[in-house]
Design a protein around this motif. Structure first.
Motif, PDB file in Angstrom:
ATOM      1  N   ALA A 122      -6.960  -7.629  20.104  1.00  0.00           N
ATOM      2  CA  ALA A 122      -6.598  -6.264  19.726  1.00  0.00           C
ATOM      3  C   ALA A 122      -6.218  -6.257  18.253  1.00  0.00           C
ATOM      4  O   ALA A 122      -5.603  -7.199  17.757  1.00  0.00           O
ATOM      5  CB  ALA A 122      -5.444  -5.760  20.589  1.00  0.00           C
ATOM      6  N   GLU A 123      -6.579  -5.175  17.571  1.00  0.00           N
ATOM      7  CA  GLU A 123      -6.306  -5.074  16.142  1.00  0.00           C
ATOM      8  C   GLU A 123      -5.551  -3.781  15.855  1.00  0.00           C
ATOM      9  O   GLU A 123      -5.951  -2.711  16.291  1.00  0.00           O
ATOM     10  CB  GLU A 123      -7.611  -5.099  15.346  1.00  0.00           C
ATOM     11  N   MET A 124      -4.446  -3.887  15.125  1.00  0.00           N
ATOM     12  CA  MET A 124      -3.663  -2.719  14.728  1.00  0.00           C
ATOM     13  C   MET A 124      -3.758  -2.555  13.221  1.00  0.00           C
ATOM     14  O   MET A 124      -3.584  -3.513  12.469  1.00  0.00           O
ATOM     15  CB  MET A 124      -2.198  -2.889  15.143  1.00  0.00           C
ATOM     16  N   VAL A 125      -4.033  -1.319  12.762  1.00  0.00           N
ATOM     17  CA  VAL A 125      -4.223  -1.037  11.347  1.00  0.00           C
ATOM     18  C   VAL A 125      -3.422   0.205  10.962  1.00  0.00           C
ATOM     19  O   VAL A 125      -3.363   1.173  11.729  1.00  0.00           O
ATOM     20  CB  VAL A 125      -5.714  -0.807  11.006  1.00  0.00           C
ATOM     21  N   VAL A 126      -2.806   0.169   9.786  1.00  0.00           N
ATOM     22  CA  VAL A 126      -2.186   1.362   9.211  1.00  0.00           C
ATOM     23  C   VAL A 126      -3.290   2.158   8.517  1.00  0.00           C
ATOM     24  O   VAL A 126      -3.830   1.725   7.501  1.00  0.00           O
ATOM     25  CB  VAL A 126      -1.066   1.003   8.222  1.00  0.00           C
ATOM     26  N   LEU A 127      -3.630   3.311   9.072  1.00  0.00           N
ATOM     27  CA  LEU A 127      -4.742   4.110   8.555  1.00  0.00           C
ATOM     28  C   LEU A 127      -4.337   5.042   7.431  1.00  0.00           C
ATOM     29  O   LEU A 127      -5.116   5.296   6.505  1.00  0.00           O
ATOM     30  CB  LEU A 127      -5.363   4.939   9.685  1.00  0.00           C
ATOM     31  N   GLU A 128      -3.114   5.568   7.513  1.00  0.00           N
ATOM     32  CA  GLU A 128      -2.752   6.638   6.596  1.00  0.00           C
ATOM     33  C   GLU A 128      -1.237   6.805   6.560  1.00  0.00           C
ATOM     34  O   GLU A 128      -0.546   6.530   7.540  1.00  0.00           O
ATOM     35  CB  GLU A 128      -3.407   7.948   7.079  1.00  0.00           C
ATOM     36  N   ILE A 129      -0.711   7.230   5.419  1.00  0.00           N
ATOM     37  CA  ILE A 129       0.668   7.692   5.297  1.00  0.00           C
ATOM     38  C   ILE A 129       0.599   9.148   4.869  1.00  0.00           C
ATOM     39  O   ILE A 129       0.072   9.462   3.805  1.00  0.00           O
ATOM     40  CB  ILE A 129       1.468   6.852   4.285  1.00  0.00           C
ATOM     41  N   LEU A 130       1.076  10.034   5.710  1.00  0.00           N
ATOM     42  CA  LEU A 130       0.916  11.461   5.486  1.00  0.00           C
ATOM     43  C   LEU A 130       2.238  12.184   5.668  1.00  0.00           C
ATOM     44  O   LEU A 130       3.256  11.600   6.055  1.00  0.00           O
ATOM     45  CB  LEU A 130      -0.135  12.036   6.426  1.00  0.00           C
TER      46      LEU A 130
ATOM     47  N   SER B 110       9.864  18.442   6.227  1.00  0.00           N
ATOM     48  CA  SER B 110       8.713  17.678   5.748  1.00  0.00           C
ATOM     49  C   SER B 110       9.039  16.196   5.870  1.00  0.00           C
ATOM     50  O   SER B 110      10.022  15.707   5.291  1.00  0.00           O
ATOM     51  CB  SER B 110       8.421  18.044   4.296  1.00  0.00           C
ATOM     52  N   THR B 111       8.211  15.474   6.636  1.00  0.00           N
ATOM     53  CA  THR B 111       8.544  14.102   7.028  1.00  0.00           C
ATOM     54  C   THR B 111       7.375  13.164   6.752  1.00  0.00           C
ATOM     55  O   THR B 111       6.227  13.483   7.070  1.00  0.00           O
ATOM     56  CB  THR B 111       8.890  14.050   8.532  1.00  0.00           C
ATOM     57  N   LEU B 112       7.671  12.003   6.161  1.00  0.00           N
ATOM     58  CA  LEU B 112       6.638  10.987   5.960  1.00  0.00           C
ATOM     59  C   LEU B 112       6.323  10.306   7.288  1.00  0.00           C
ATOM     60  O   LEU B 112       7.236   9.944   8.045  1.00  0.00           O
ATOM     61  CB  LEU B 112       7.101   9.950   4.941  1.00  0.00           C
TER      62      LEU B 112
ATOM     63  N   THR C 259       3.980   7.753  13.748  1.00  0.00           N
ATOM     64  CA  THR C 259       5.383   7.360  13.810  1.00  0.00           C
ATOM     65  C   THR C 259       6.081   7.738  12.508  1.00  0.00           C
ATOM     66  O   THR C 259       5.486   7.695  11.429  1.00  0.00           O
ATOM     67  CB  THR C 259       5.549   5.850  14.056  1.00  0.00           C
ATOM     68  N   ARG C 260       7.354   8.073  12.623  1.00  0.00           N
ATOM     69  CA  ARG C 260       8.148   8.457  11.458  1.00  0.00           C
ATOM     70  C   ARG C 260       8.422   7.233  10.592  1.00  0.00           C
ATOM     71  O   ARG C 260       8.829   6.174  11.091  1.00  0.00           O
ATOM     72  CB  ARG C 260       9.454   9.099  11.940  1.00  0.00           C
ATOM     73  N   VAL C 261       8.214   7.363   9.287  1.00  0.00           N
ATOM     74  CA  VAL C 261       8.365   6.231   8.375  1.00  0.00           C
ATOM     75  C   VAL C 261       9.806   5.716   8.365  1.00  0.00           C
ATOM     76  O   VAL C 261      10.045   4.504   8.318  1.00  0.00           O
ATOM     77  CB  VAL C 261       7.926   6.632   6.950  1.00  0.00           C
TER      78      VAL C 261
END
Length: 265
Positions: free
Chosen positions: A71-79, A87-89, A123-125
Motif C-alpha cells: 500500500a502506498e500513501m501520498v500527500v497530494l495537496e495542501i489546500l 478558513s483552515t489548512l 485532514t486538518r493540518v
C-alpha cells in the motif's frame, strides 16, 4: 454496516521520496508533536486485507483467508477549506493498494481474487483531525477463464463535523481523550452480492482514544516491525461507545506518520 467488516493492517516497508527532517519527538519528555507534511511525501506499507469476512458476512460461501499486498500513501495537496466557519489548512492524502490471491473458493468456484483499495482523506493540518474521506473498493473474482464476478465496486463516503480527532498532539503515554461529532455516511456503487447497499446514515457519534503504550510497534499477534528508527513510537488505541476496542495504530515521530495501523471501522 459493510465497513465494519473491512480490515487493513499496514506497516512501513520503506519510505520513498520522504525527505529527511529532524525528529518531532522529545526523547527526554517522551511526547510527540504534530508533524509537518509536504506535497509529494510518500510512504510505502505492507498491507493485509481480510476479504473473507467481508464476503461471508453477506451470505456467500467463501474460503479466501487474508490477502497481502503493498500500500502506498501520498500527500497530494495542501489546500484551504471552510471548517466550522473558519478558513483552515488541510492535507489531502491518498492511500492505494492492490491485493490478489490465487486458489480462492467463492460461491462454488475456484479461481483468483483481485482487490483494488483506494482511501482518500482530508485532514486538518494543525492536528491531523479527519474532516472527510472516500473509501473506494473494487473486488473481482475470475475463474475457469470465462467466469467474471464483480463482488463489489463501491464507494463509502464519511464526513465529520467537527473533525474527528484520532490524535491529540502533543501525545503522552497514559493520555485519553474523546470526541463528540456528527458523522454522515453515504454509499454508492454496485455489487453482485451486496444488494441493496446499506442505507445512508447521519447522526451524533462519540469516539474514545488513548495512548496505551510506547516503544517499538507490536500488534495483537506479537508481530513487530523489521526496520529501525521507530523505537520511540506511540500506540493510540480507539474504543467505540460500548467500550470495545475497534482500532489501534502506532505513531512513529521519526517517519512523521503511523508505523502500524489496524482498523475495523
Amino acid at each position: 454496516l459493510l465497513v465494519a467488516l473491512l480490515l487493513l493492517c499496514i506497516v512501513p516497508i520503506q519510505e520513498l521520496e520522504l525527505e529527511s527532517k529532524p525528529s518531532s519527538t522529545n526523547s527526554n519528555s517522551g511526547f510527540s508533536e504534530v508533524p509537518t507534511w509536504r506535497v509529494g511525501d510518500k510512504w510505502v506499507y505492507s498491507g493485509l486485507f481480510d476479504a473473507e469476512t467481508l464476503i461471508k458476512e453477506n451470505g456467500v460461501s467463501a474460503s479466501v483467508g487474508e490477502i497481502q499486498g503493498d500500500a502506498e500513501m501520498v500527500v497530494l495537496e495542501i489546500l484551504t477549506m471552510q471548517i466550522e466557519n473558519q478558513s483552515t489548512l488541510v492535507y489531502k492524502t491518498r492511500m492505494t493498494a492492490e491485493f490478489d490471491k490465487n486458489g480462492v473458493d467463492l460461491d462454488g468456484y475456484n479461481g483468483d481474487l483481485f482487490i483494488d483499495y483506494e482511501f482518500t482523506e482530508f485532514t486538518r493540518v494543525s492536528d491531523l483531525a479527519a474532516i472527510k474521506s472516500d473509501l473506494a473498493l473494487q473486488i473481482e473474482f475470475k475463474a475457469l477463464g470465462f467466469i467474471n464476478i464483480d463482488v463489489a465496486d463501491i464507494v463509502l463516503h464519511n464526513t465529520y463535523a467537527p473533525p474527528k480527532e484520532v490524535y491529540d498532539f502533543p501525545m503522552r503515554l497514559g493520555e485519553r481523550w474523546f470526541d463528540n461529532y456528527s458523522q454522515e455516511t453515504t454509499w454508492s456503487g454496485s455489487s453482485d452480492y451486496i444488494s441493496p447497499l446499506p442505507a445512508d446514515e447521519s447522526g451524533s457519534e462519540q469516539s474514545y482514544f488513548g495512548v496505551t503504550q510506547t516503544g517499538a510497534p507490536i500488534n495483537d499477534r506479537g508481530q513487530t516491525i523489521t526496520y529501525g528508527g521507530c523505537a520511540n513510537s506511540f500506540e493510540v488505541t480507539g474504543w467505540n461507545d460500548a467500550g470495545a476496542e475497534d482500532s489501534y495504530r502506532w505513531w512513529c515521530p521519526d517517519i512523521r506518520n503511523h508505523a502500524w495501523l489496524h482498523e475495523e471501522s
